[in-house]
Design a protein around this motif. Structure first.
Motif, short mmCIF file in Angstrom:
data_model
loop_
_atom_site.label_atom_id
_atom_site.label_comp_id
_atom_site.label_asym_id
_atom_site.label_seq_id
_atom_site.Cartn_x
_atom_site.Cartn_y
_atom_site.Cartn_z
N VAL A 72 39.02 44.54 48.22
CA VAL A 72 39.84 45.62 47.66
C VAL A 72 39.14 46.96 47.79
O VAL A 72 39.77 47.97 48.14
N ARG A 76 40.54 50.30 49.81
CA ARG A 76 40.70 51.61 49.17
C ARG A 76 40.08 52.70 50.03
O ARG A 76 40.63 53.80 50.17
N ALA A 83 41.98 54.49 43.20
CA ALA A 83 41.75 53.11 42.79
C ALA A 83 42.84 52.61 41.85
O ALA A 83 43.32 51.48 41.98
N GLY A 84 43.24 53.44 40.88
CA GLY A 84 44.28 53.02 39.95
C GLY A 84 45.62 52.80 40.63
O GLY A 84 46.35 51.85 40.32
N LEU A 86 46.16 52.00 43.83
CA LEU A 86 46.10 50.78 44.62
C LEU A 86 46.17 49.55 43.73
O LEU A 86 46.86 48.57 44.04
N SER A 87 45.49 49.60 42.59
CA SER A 87 45.49 48.46 41.67
C SER A 87 46.90 48.16 41.17
O SER A 87 47.31 47.00 41.07
N ARG A 88 47.68 49.19 40.88
CA ARG A 88 49.05 48.98 40.38
C ARG A 88 49.93 48.36 41.46
O ARG A 88 50.75 47.48 41.17
N LEU A 90 48.92 46.47 44.01
CA LEU A 90 48.50 45.09 44.24
C LEU A 90 48.95 44.20 43.08
O LEU A 90 49.30 43.02 43.30
N ALA A 91 48.95 44.73 41.87
CA ALA A 91 49.42 43.94 40.72
C ALA A 91 50.90 43.60 40.88
O ALA A 91 51.33 42.47 40.57
N GLU A 94 51.26 40.96 43.46
CA GLU A 94 50.88 39.65 42.93
C GLU A 94 52.01 39.06 42.09
O GLU A 94 52.32 37.87 42.18
N LYS A 101 44.75 36.90 44.63
CA LYS A 101 43.43 37.49 44.44
C LYS A 101 42.40 36.39 44.25
O LYS A 101 42.69 35.30 43.76
N GLN A 111 36.24 41.82 44.51
CA GLN A 111 37.55 41.17 44.50
C GLN A 111 38.12 41.13 45.91
O GLN A 111 38.10 42.11 46.64
#
Length: 326
Positions: A72, A76, A83-84, A86-88, A90-91, A94, A101, A111
């Motif tokens: 991850v 990025r 980062a935030g 991209l995290s949202r 990917l969540a 998922e 993951k 990760q």
């Protein structure tokens, strides 16, 4: 109040150069092109390619499809994303069952992310839609202009990336002026490299003139190879009989040799001949043309006959080659 100097401290000691001056017109031209191309591809629509995914989300799916697993943090950096943010994304992927993951076996703090079977199905659909979109875009561009377009794109990439781009090679049908070029380059190259006289130019001129004069080109075709937007080679597939095609006038410019252009031209000719329903394809050449003979051999042609002759001002050995297509 103390005075303010307009010269920076680094300038005073000569350790920093002044920022480059960029003309307003250059900035405006790039911005105008960005607006134009963004509109052409429809990148500002709510869903890319009429799918539920934004441009950024599609880029992430494409990056994940290139590898089995992606770290991850590395993704990025590649995509230059917050980062935030991209995290949202990917969540959500998922939750939708598109990614899974895991933790790196070498470092549990890292990760890893990968596409699931459902995610790869989404990638396949996006990839197909993207190809169809570009195919439709290029379909509206005359064949002779497509190489200008791809060459210009390569130039943009080379300038902005700061590294020489790979030369783009395009095979296309002849455009006005190309048949005259075929005659001229054959005559000039064979005179320079083998000392052949004007009778060879006359032979090439007759072959090209007969091809151009025929009203019906069913079962026949010709291709011009371009490298970096410049003509670099040619080949013709002509009808010898109802069952037999003939490969003629294969040529590659000296400046473009070593790029695989000759092999591509021959492959294109063979593909066309098979689709046209020919059972075999033949060609006539001379034993001194070593590079061409190697291309024919690699393509599967077999030497079926040879005969000494005096042509083009020299004693030569003619060779007949044949390849079964069916």
């Amino acid at each position: 109040m103390s005075s303010i100097s307009l010269t920076s401290s680094t300038d005073s000691v000569g350790t920093a150069a002044a920022a480059p001056v960029v003309a307003d017109g250059d900035v405006a031209a790039v911005r105008e092109f960005n607006r134009f191309y963004t509109n052409v591809l429809g990148l500002l629509r709510e869903g890319l390619l009429d799918t539920p995914y934004s441009l950024t989300e599609a880029r992430i799916i494409f990056e994940l499809a290139r590898q089995d697993e992606v770290e991850v943090a590395a993704m990025r950096r590649w995509l230059d994303l917050d980062a935030g943010y991209l995290s949202r994304i990917l969540a959500r992927f998922e939750t939708d069952g598109l990614v899974c993951k895991s933790r790196s076996p070498g470092d549990g703090r890292r990760q890893l992310i990968s596409l699931t079977q459902a995610g790869r199905a989404v990638f396949g659909r996006l990839d197909a839609l993207s190809s169809d979109q570009i195919r439709g875009l290029l379909g509206a561009v005359p064949a002779g202009q497509r190489s200008r377009l791809t060459t210009a794109m390569a130039s943009i990439r080379e300038v902005l990336d700061g590294r020489p781009a790979a030369v783009t090679v395009v095979l296309r049908p002849p455009a006005p002026g190309d048949l005259g070029w075929v005659v001229q380059r054959n005559a000039a190259l064979y005179a320079a490299e083998y000392g052949w006289d004007e009778t060879y130019e006359a032979l090439v001129a007759r072959i090209v003139a007969d091809y151009a004069a025929r009203a019906d080109h069913t079962g026949e075709a010709a291709w011009i190879a371009e490298a970096g937007g410049e003509r670099a080679g040619c080949v013709f597939c002509l009808r010898k009989s109802g069952q037999t095609a003939q490969l003629r006038l294969l040529l590659v410019e000296p400046s473009a040799r070593g790029m695989g252009i000759g092999a591509r031209l021959v492959d294109e000719c063979l593909t066309f001949a098979r689709r046209a329903g020919y059972r075999e394809i033949v060609l006539w050449t001379n034993d001194v043309l070593h590079a061409a003979r190697r291309i024919y051999q690699r393509a599967g042609f077999e030497l079926v006959g040879s005969q000494p002759h005096h042509s083009f001002g020299h004693d030569l050995v003619a060779q007949d080659w044949r390849l079964a297509l069916a």
